[in-house]
Design an enzyme around this catalytic site. Structure first.
Site, PDB file in Angstrom:
ATOM      1  N   LYS A  36       0.754  -1.138   0.072  1.00 54.61           N
ATOM      2  CA  LYS A  36      -0.053   0.079   0.044  1.00 54.61           C
ATOM      3  C   LYS A  36       0.951   1.376  -0.133  1.00 54.61           C
ATOM      4  O   LYS A  36       1.959   1.278   0.345  1.00 54.61           O
ATOM      5  CB  LYS A  36      -0.968   0.213   1.299  1.00 54.61           C
ATOM      6  CG  LYS A  36      -0.245   0.077   2.499  1.00 54.61           C
ATOM      7  CD  LYS A  36      -1.169   0.156   3.582  1.00 54.61           C
ATOM      8  CE  LYS A  36      -0.259   0.147   5.090  1.00 54.61           C
ATOM      9  NZ  LYS A  36      -1.050   0.486   6.216  1.00 54.61           N
ATOM     10  N   TYR A 267      15.103  31.357   6.045  1.00 54.54           N
ATOM     11  CA  TYR A 267      13.986  31.923   6.676  1.00 54.54           C
ATOM     12  C   TYR A 267      14.155  32.220   8.465  1.00 54.54           C
ATOM     13  O   TYR A 267      14.431  31.208   9.058  1.00 54.54           O
ATOM     14  CB  TYR A 267      12.666  31.479   6.391  1.00 54.54           C
ATOM     15  CG  TYR A 267      12.188  31.541   4.992  1.00 54.54           C
ATOM     16  CD1 TYR A 267      12.090  32.872   4.287  1.00 54.54           C
ATOM     17  CD2 TYR A 267      11.798  30.437   4.417  1.00 54.54           C
ATOM     18  CE1 TYR A 267      11.907  32.735   3.114  1.00 54.54           C
ATOM     19  CE2 TYR A 267      11.573  30.488   3.369  1.00 54.54           C
ATOM     20  CZ  TYR A 267      11.606  31.711   2.316  1.00 54.54           C
ATOM     21  OH  TYR A 267      11.026  31.634   1.090  1.00 54.54           O
TER      22      TYR A 267
END
Length: 378
Positions: A36, A267
Protein backbone atom coordinates in the site's frame (compact mmCIF):
# COMPACT_ATOMS: atom_id res chain seq x y z
CA UNK A 1 21.90 12.16 -19.38
CA UNK A 2 22.09 14.98 -16.82
CA UNK A 3 22.56 14.05 -13.18
CA UNK A 4 19.33 14.09 -11.18
CA UNK A 5 19.12 16.90 -8.65
CA UNK A 6 16.75 14.81 -6.52
CA UNK A 7 16.86 11.02 -6.65
CA UNK A 8 15.32 8.15 -4.77
CA UNK A 9 17.25 4.93 -5.35
CA UNK A 10 15.47 1.64 -4.58
CA UNK A 11 17.31 -1.68 -4.42
CA UNK A 12 14.85 -4.26 -5.71
CA UNK A 13 17.11 -7.14 -4.72
CA UNK A 14 16.96 -5.88 -1.13
CA UNK A 15 13.15 -6.01 -1.22
CA UNK A 16 13.29 -9.56 -2.57
CA UNK A 17 15.87 -10.54 0.03
CA UNK A 18 13.88 -9.04 2.88
CA UNK A 19 10.80 -10.89 1.67
CA UNK A 20 12.78 -14.11 1.65
CA UNK A 21 13.75 -13.53 5.28
CA UNK A 22 10.09 -12.96 6.17
CA UNK A 23 9.05 -16.10 4.30
CA UNK A 24 11.54 -18.08 6.37
CA UNK A 25 10.40 -16.46 9.62
CA UNK A 26 6.75 -17.16 8.77
CA UNK A 27 7.27 -20.91 8.90
CA UNK A 28 4.32 -22.80 7.44
CA UNK A 29 2.33 -19.61 6.89
CA UNK A 30 2.33 -17.81 3.58
CA UNK A 31 3.39 -14.17 3.28
CA UNK A 32 1.25 -11.27 2.14
CA UNK A 33 3.65 -8.44 1.30
CA UNK A 34 1.91 -5.15 2.00
CA UNK A 35 2.53 -2.71 -0.87
CA UNK A 36 0.00 0.00 0.00
CA UNK A 37 0.91 3.70 -0.20
CA UNK A 38 3.08 3.21 -3.30
CA UNK A 39 4.84 0.37 -1.50
CA UNK A 40 5.70 2.63 1.45
CA UNK A 41 7.10 5.13 -1.04
CA UNK A 42 9.30 2.60 -2.83
CA UNK A 43 7.14 2.28 -5.96
CA UNK A 44 4.06 0.07 -6.13
CA UNK A 45 4.62 -2.07 -9.20
CA UNK A 46 8.42 -2.58 -9.06
CA UNK A 47 8.29 -3.34 -5.34
CA UNK A 48 5.37 -5.74 -5.73
CA UNK A 49 7.23 -7.66 -8.41
CA UNK A 50 10.36 -7.80 -6.25
CA UNK A 51 8.36 -9.06 -3.24
CA UNK A 52 6.78 -11.79 -5.33
CA UNK A 53 10.23 -12.74 -6.64
CA UNK A 54 11.30 -13.02 -3.00
CA UNK A 55 8.54 -15.50 -2.20
CA UNK A 56 5.41 -13.50 -1.32
CA UNK A 57 2.29 -15.45 -2.25
CA UNK A 58 -0.05 -12.51 -1.64
CA UNK A 59 0.02 -8.73 -1.95
CA UNK A 60 -1.88 -6.40 0.36
CA UNK A 61 -3.10 -2.90 -0.48
CA UNK A 62 -5.31 -0.36 1.23
CA UNK A 63 -7.16 0.97 -1.82
CA UNK A 64 -8.98 -0.81 -4.59
CA UNK A 65 -7.30 1.53 -7.08
CA UNK A 66 -3.93 0.18 -5.92
CA UNK A 67 -5.09 -3.38 -6.56
CA UNK A 68 -6.35 -2.45 -10.02
CA UNK A 69 -3.00 -0.81 -10.81
CA UNK A 70 -1.25 -4.08 -9.97
CA UNK A 71 -3.58 -5.98 -12.27
CA UNK A 72 -3.11 -3.46 -15.08
CA UNK A 73 0.64 -4.02 -14.75
CA UNK A 74 0.12 -7.73 -15.36
CA UNK A 75 0.69 -8.91 -11.79
CA UNK A 76 -1.50 -11.97 -11.17
CA UNK A 77 -0.53 -12.71 -7.54
CA UNK A 78 -3.52 -12.77 -5.19
CA UNK A 79 -4.31 -9.30 -3.86
CA UNK A 80 -6.37 -8.17 -0.88
CA UNK A 81 -7.76 -4.60 -0.71
CA UNK A 82 -9.19 -3.43 2.61
CA UNK A 83 -9.83 0.32 2.89
CA UNK A 84 -13.12 0.49 1.01
CA UNK A 85 -15.89 3.07 0.95
CA UNK A 86 -19.47 3.40 -0.32
CA UNK A 87 -19.81 3.34 -4.08
CA UNK A 88 -16.47 1.66 -4.80
CA UNK A 89 -15.88 0.22 -8.25
CA UNK A 90 -16.81 -3.17 -6.88
CA UNK A 91 -17.49 -4.70 -10.29
CA UNK A 92 -14.05 -3.69 -11.54
CA UNK A 93 -12.48 -5.27 -8.48
CA UNK A 94 -14.37 -8.53 -8.93
CA UNK A 95 -13.57 -8.75 -12.62
CA UNK A 96 -9.89 -8.09 -11.79
CA UNK A 97 -9.83 -11.02 -9.36
CA UNK A 98 -9.23 -8.87 -6.26
CA UNK A 99 -10.07 -10.15 -2.77
CA UNK A 100 -12.06 -7.64 -0.70
CA UNK A 101 -12.24 -6.99 3.03
CA UNK A 102 -15.60 -6.78 4.82
CA UNK A 103 -15.94 -5.04 8.19
CA UNK A 104 -19.63 -4.16 8.21
CA UNK A 105 -22.99 -5.03 6.71
CA UNK A 106 -23.21 -2.28 4.08
CA UNK A 107 -19.88 -3.36 2.56
CA UNK A 108 -21.15 -6.92 2.34
CA UNK A 109 -24.40 -5.72 0.77
CA UNK A 110 -22.60 -3.71 -1.91
CA UNK A 111 -20.25 -6.57 -2.72
CA UNK A 112 -23.16 -9.02 -2.95
CA UNK A 113 -24.97 -6.63 -5.32
CA UNK A 114 -21.88 -6.33 -7.53
CA UNK A 115 -21.39 -10.10 -7.51
CA UNK A 116 -24.95 -10.61 -8.76
CA UNK A 117 -24.52 -7.96 -11.45
CA UNK A 118 -21.21 -9.34 -12.73
CA UNK A 119 -21.93 -13.03 -12.16
CA UNK A 120 -18.55 -13.25 -10.39
CA UNK A 121 -18.29 -14.96 -7.03
CA UNK A 122 -16.71 -12.40 -4.71
CA UNK A 123 -13.84 -13.53 -2.52
CA UNK A 124 -14.07 -11.77 0.84
CA UNK A 125 -12.06 -11.59 4.04
CA UNK A 126 -14.15 -10.83 7.12
CA UNK A 127 -12.35 -8.44 9.46
CA UNK A 128 -12.94 -8.34 13.19
CA UNK A 129 -11.86 -5.54 15.51
CA UNK A 130 -9.90 -7.55 18.06
CA UNK A 131 -8.85 -4.47 19.99
CA UNK A 132 -7.17 -1.92 17.71
CA UNK A 133 -10.30 0.20 17.55
CA UNK A 134 -9.93 1.03 13.88
CA UNK A 135 -11.58 -0.93 11.06
CA UNK A 136 -13.15 -4.33 11.61
CA UNK A 137 -16.48 -5.38 13.03
CA UNK A 138 -16.81 -4.91 16.82
CA UNK A 139 -17.04 -8.17 18.71
CA UNK A 140 -20.67 -7.39 19.60
CA UNK A 141 -21.58 -7.14 15.91
CA UNK A 142 -19.37 -9.97 14.72
CA UNK A 143 -21.93 -12.83 14.97
CA UNK A 144 -24.44 -10.93 12.83
CA UNK A 145 -21.84 -10.15 10.16
CA UNK A 146 -20.66 -13.76 10.13
CA UNK A 147 -24.23 -15.03 9.75
CA UNK A 148 -24.94 -12.59 6.91
CA UNK A 149 -21.77 -13.71 5.16
CA UNK A 150 -22.76 -17.36 5.61
CA UNK A 151 -26.14 -16.70 3.96
CA UNK A 152 -24.47 -14.92 1.05
CA UNK A 153 -22.04 -17.80 0.65
CA UNK A 154 -24.91 -20.29 0.67
CA UNK A 155 -26.53 -18.20 -2.06
CA UNK A 156 -23.40 -18.68 -4.16
CA UNK A 157 -22.51 -14.99 -4.54
CA UNK A 158 -19.50 -14.80 -2.20
CA UNK A 159 -16.83 -17.07 -0.83
CA UNK A 160 -15.44 -16.33 2.62
CA UNK A 161 -11.79 -17.13 2.02
CA UNK A 162 -10.29 -15.22 4.93
CA UNK A 163 -10.79 -13.93 8.46
CA UNK A 164 -8.41 -11.31 9.76
CA UNK A 165 -7.58 -8.58 12.24
CA UNK A 166 -4.74 -6.17 13.02
CA UNK A 167 -2.54 -5.70 16.08
CA UNK A 168 -2.19 -2.43 17.97
CA UNK A 169 1.08 -2.94 19.85
CA UNK A 170 3.12 -5.68 18.19
CA UNK A 171 6.24 -3.51 18.09
CA UNK A 172 6.51 -4.22 21.84
CA UNK A 173 6.43 -8.06 21.72
CA UNK A 174 5.58 -8.53 25.40
CA UNK A 175 2.83 -5.95 25.58
CA UNK A 176 -0.36 -7.39 27.17
CA UNK A 177 -2.59 -6.09 24.37
CA UNK A 178 -1.12 -8.70 22.03
CA UNK A 179 -2.34 -11.62 24.11
CA UNK A 180 -5.72 -9.95 24.58
CA UNK A 181 -6.12 -9.40 20.86
CA UNK A 182 -4.97 -12.92 20.10
CA UNK A 183 -7.58 -14.28 22.50
CA UNK A 184 -10.28 -12.12 20.90
CA UNK A 185 -9.24 -13.34 17.47
CA UNK A 186 -9.56 -16.95 18.61
CA UNK A 187 -13.07 -16.12 19.88
CA UNK A 188 -13.91 -14.60 16.50
CA UNK A 189 -12.66 -17.71 14.73
CA UNK A 190 -14.80 -19.89 17.00
CA UNK A 191 -17.83 -17.86 15.92
CA UNK A 192 -16.91 -18.41 12.29
CA UNK A 193 -16.66 -22.14 12.89
CA UNK A 194 -20.04 -22.15 14.68
CA UNK A 195 -21.61 -20.60 11.61
CA UNK A 196 -20.24 -23.35 9.41
CA UNK A 197 -17.79 -21.19 7.46
CA UNK A 198 -14.41 -22.64 6.55
CA UNK A 199 -12.05 -19.84 5.54
CA UNK A 200 -8.79 -20.91 3.98
CA UNK A 201 -6.76 -18.04 5.41
CA UNK A 202 -6.61 -16.63 8.92
CA UNK A 203 -4.24 -13.69 9.25
CA UNK A 204 -3.25 -11.38 12.08
CA UNK A 205 0.53 -10.80 12.15
CA UNK A 206 2.07 -7.55 10.92
CA UNK A 207 5.83 -7.04 10.47
CA UNK A 208 6.65 -7.03 14.17
CA UNK A 209 4.51 -10.07 14.97
CA UNK A 210 5.89 -11.92 11.96
CA UNK A 211 9.36 -11.50 13.43
CA UNK A 212 8.60 -12.04 17.13
CA UNK A 213 5.26 -13.81 17.69
CA UNK A 214 4.92 -17.09 15.80
CA UNK A 215 1.71 -17.77 17.73
CA UNK A 216 0.08 -15.04 15.61
CA UNK A 217 1.11 -16.43 12.23
CA UNK A 218 -1.91 -18.66 11.51
CA UNK A 219 -2.13 -19.27 7.73
CA UNK A 220 -0.74 -15.99 6.43
CA UNK A 221 1.50 -13.22 7.76
CA UNK A 222 1.09 -9.65 6.60
CA UNK A 223 4.44 -7.77 6.82
CA UNK A 224 4.74 -4.25 5.47
CA UNK A 225 7.60 -2.10 6.76
CA UNK A 226 10.02 -5.01 7.07
CA UNK A 227 9.59 -5.88 3.38
CA UNK A 228 11.49 -2.66 2.69
CA UNK A 229 14.23 -3.45 5.18
CA UNK A 230 13.18 -1.16 8.02
CA UNK A 231 12.81 -2.46 11.54
CA UNK A 232 9.36 -2.52 13.15
CA UNK A 233 10.94 -3.10 16.57
CA UNK A 234 12.04 -0.26 18.79
CA UNK A 235 15.30 -1.76 19.96
CA UNK A 236 16.40 -3.89 17.00
CA UNK A 237 18.15 -2.36 13.97
CA UNK A 238 17.45 -3.96 10.58
CA UNK A 239 20.78 -5.80 10.49
CA UNK A 240 19.88 -7.73 13.65
CA UNK A 241 16.75 -8.98 11.91
CA UNK A 242 18.49 -9.93 8.67
CA UNK A 243 16.93 -6.99 6.82
CA UNK A 244 18.44 -4.39 4.49
CA UNK A 245 16.88 -0.95 3.91
CA UNK A 246 16.03 -0.69 0.23
CA UNK A 247 15.73 3.11 -0.13
CA UNK A 248 18.37 5.79 -0.51
CA UNK A 249 17.38 9.46 -0.84
CA UNK A 250 19.93 11.85 -2.25
CA UNK A 251 20.29 15.21 -3.90
CA UNK A 252 23.07 17.25 -5.50
CA UNK A 253 24.47 20.54 -4.40
CA UNK A 254 23.31 23.32 -6.69
CA UNK A 255 25.25 26.17 -5.09
CA UNK A 256 28.34 26.42 -2.92
CA UNK A 257 29.48 29.78 -1.49
CA UNK A 258 31.62 31.30 1.23
CA UNK A 259 29.97 33.53 3.81
CA UNK A 260 31.36 35.40 6.82
CA UNK A 261 30.75 34.62 10.46
CA UNK A 262 27.50 36.00 11.83
CA UNK A 263 25.66 35.35 8.55
CA UNK A 264 22.00 34.35 8.91
CA UNK A 265 20.84 31.27 7.02
CA UNK A 266 17.36 30.63 5.58
CA UNK A 267 14.05 32.05 6.80
CA UNK A 268 13.97 33.73 10.21
CA UNK A 269 17.74 33.22 10.52
CA UNK A 270 17.22 30.24 12.81
CA UNK A 271 20.81 29.34 12.02
CA UNK A 272 23.65 31.87 12.13
CA UNK A 273 27.22 31.01 11.14
CA UNK A 274 29.74 31.29 13.96
CA UNK A 275 32.73 31.87 11.66
CA UNK A 276 33.59 32.19 7.99
CA UNK A 277 32.32 29.04 6.35
CA UNK A 278 31.01 27.38 3.19
CA UNK A 279 27.28 26.97 2.65
CA UNK A 280 25.85 24.36 0.30
CA UNK A 281 22.34 24.48 -1.18
CA UNK A 282 20.42 21.18 -1.57
CA UNK A 283 17.32 21.24 -3.85
CA UNK A 284 15.03 19.20 -1.61
CA UNK A 285 12.36 20.66 0.64
CA UNK A 286 9.02 19.99 2.25
CA UNK A 287 7.40 19.85 -1.20
CA UNK A 288 9.54 16.75 -1.71
CA UNK A 289 8.66 15.24 1.65
CA UNK A 290 11.52 16.60 3.76
CA UNK A 291 9.94 17.35 7.14
CA UNK A 292 10.03 21.03 8.07
CA UNK A 293 10.67 19.68 11.55
CA UNK A 294 14.13 18.73 10.25
CA UNK A 295 15.10 22.40 10.65
CA UNK A 296 18.50 22.46 12.41
CA UNK A 297 18.25 18.73 13.24
CA UNK A 298 17.99 16.73 9.98
CA UNK A 299 21.09 14.51 9.50
CA UNK A 300 22.82 14.49 6.10
CA UNK A 301 26.00 13.03 4.60
CA UNK A 302 27.86 15.61 2.53
CA UNK A 303 31.49 16.38 1.64
CA UNK A 304 32.69 13.21 3.32
CA UNK A 305 30.96 13.37 6.68
CA UNK A 306 27.66 13.64 8.49
CA UNK A 307 26.21 17.07 9.06
CA UNK A 308 23.01 18.68 10.22
CA UNK A 309 20.68 20.87 8.19
CA UNK A 310 21.46 24.53 8.83
CA UNK A 311 18.36 26.64 9.27
CA UNK A 312 14.77 26.27 8.18
CA UNK A 313 13.77 23.59 5.66
CA UNK A 314 12.05 25.47 2.83
CA UNK A 315 9.55 24.31 0.22
CA UNK A 316 12.20 23.43 -2.37
CA UNK A 317 15.55 23.51 -0.62
CA UNK A 318 17.64 23.46 2.52
CA UNK A 319 21.14 24.61 3.41
CA UNK A 320 24.17 22.85 4.86
CA UNK A 321 27.11 24.39 6.69
CA UNK A 322 30.09 22.64 5.09
CA UNK A 323 32.79 24.43 7.10
CA UNK A 324 36.07 24.44 5.22
CA UNK A 325 35.58 21.08 3.52
CA UNK A 326 35.94 20.94 -0.24
CA UNK A 327 32.61 20.88 -2.11
CA UNK A 328 31.28 21.85 -5.51
CA UNK A 329 27.98 22.14 -7.31
CA UNK A 330 26.93 18.68 -8.48
CA UNK A 331 28.34 16.82 -5.48
CA UNK A 332 26.03 14.13 -4.09
CA UNK A 333 24.37 14.69 -0.72
CA UNK A 334 22.78 11.63 0.93
CA UNK A 335 19.90 12.23 3.29
CA UNK A 336 19.39 8.60 4.24
CA UNK A 337 20.15 5.09 3.06
CA UNK A 338 21.12 1.65 4.41
CA UNK A 339 23.96 3.17 6.46
CA UNK A 340 26.70 1.23 4.67
CA UNK A 341 28.97 4.25 4.28
CA UNK A 342 28.02 5.94 7.52
CA UNK A 343 25.16 7.87 5.99
CA UNK A 344 22.06 8.50 8.11
CA UNK A 345 19.21 6.00 7.98
CA UNK A 346 15.47 6.56 7.76
CA UNK A 347 15.33 5.70 11.46
CA UNK A 348 17.90 8.42 12.18
CA UNK A 349 15.61 10.88 10.43
CA UNK A 350 12.62 9.62 12.37
CA UNK A 351 14.48 10.01 15.65
CA UNK A 352 15.63 13.51 14.73
CA UNK A 353 12.18 14.74 13.75
CA UNK A 354 10.04 12.94 16.32
CA UNK A 355 8.23 10.56 14.00
CA UNK A 356 8.51 6.98 12.70
CA UNK A 357 10.48 5.56 9.78
CA UNK A 358 7.22 4.68 8.01
CA UNK A 359 6.46 8.38 7.59
CA UNK A 360 9.97 9.29 6.44
CA UNK A 361 9.98 6.84 3.51
CA UNK A 362 6.35 7.20 2.43
CA UNK A 363 6.32 11.00 2.21
CA UNK A 364 8.96 11.45 -0.53
CA UNK A 365 7.26 13.51 -3.22
CA UNK A 366 6.75 12.99 -6.97
CA UNK A 367 9.38 15.56 -8.04
CA UNK A 368 12.06 13.17 -6.82
CA UNK A 369 13.21 10.88 -9.65
CA UNK A 370 12.90 7.17 -8.89
CA UNK A 371 15.76 4.90 -9.91
CA UNK A 372 15.52 1.12 -9.52
CA UNK A 373 18.56 -1.12 -9.12
CA UNK A 374 18.77 -4.90 -9.23
CA UNK A 375 17.12 -7.70 -11.16
CA UNK A 376 14.44 -8.95 -8.75
CA UNK A 377 11.04 -9.08 -10.41
CA UNK A 378 12.13 -7.50 -13.67
Amino acid sequence: MPAHLRELVVELDAIAGNTGVLVERSGAAGVMAVVKADAYGHGLVPSARAAVAGGASWLGVALLDEALTLREAGITTRVLAWLLGPGELWADGLRADVDLSVSTDWVLDEIVRAARETDVVARVHLKVDSGLGRSGAPMAEWPALVDAARRAEQDGVIQVVGVWSHLAYADAPGHPTIDRQLSAFHDALAEVKRAGLEPEFRHLANSAATLTRPDTHFDLTRPGLSVYGLSPLRDAPPSELGLRPAMTLQGRLTLVKRVPGGHGVSYMHRYVTNRETTLGLVPLGYADGIPRDATNVGPVMAAGRRRTIAGVVCMDQFVLDLGDDAAAAGDVVTLFGPGDAGEPTAQDWADATGTISYEIVTRVGPRVVRTYLGDAGR
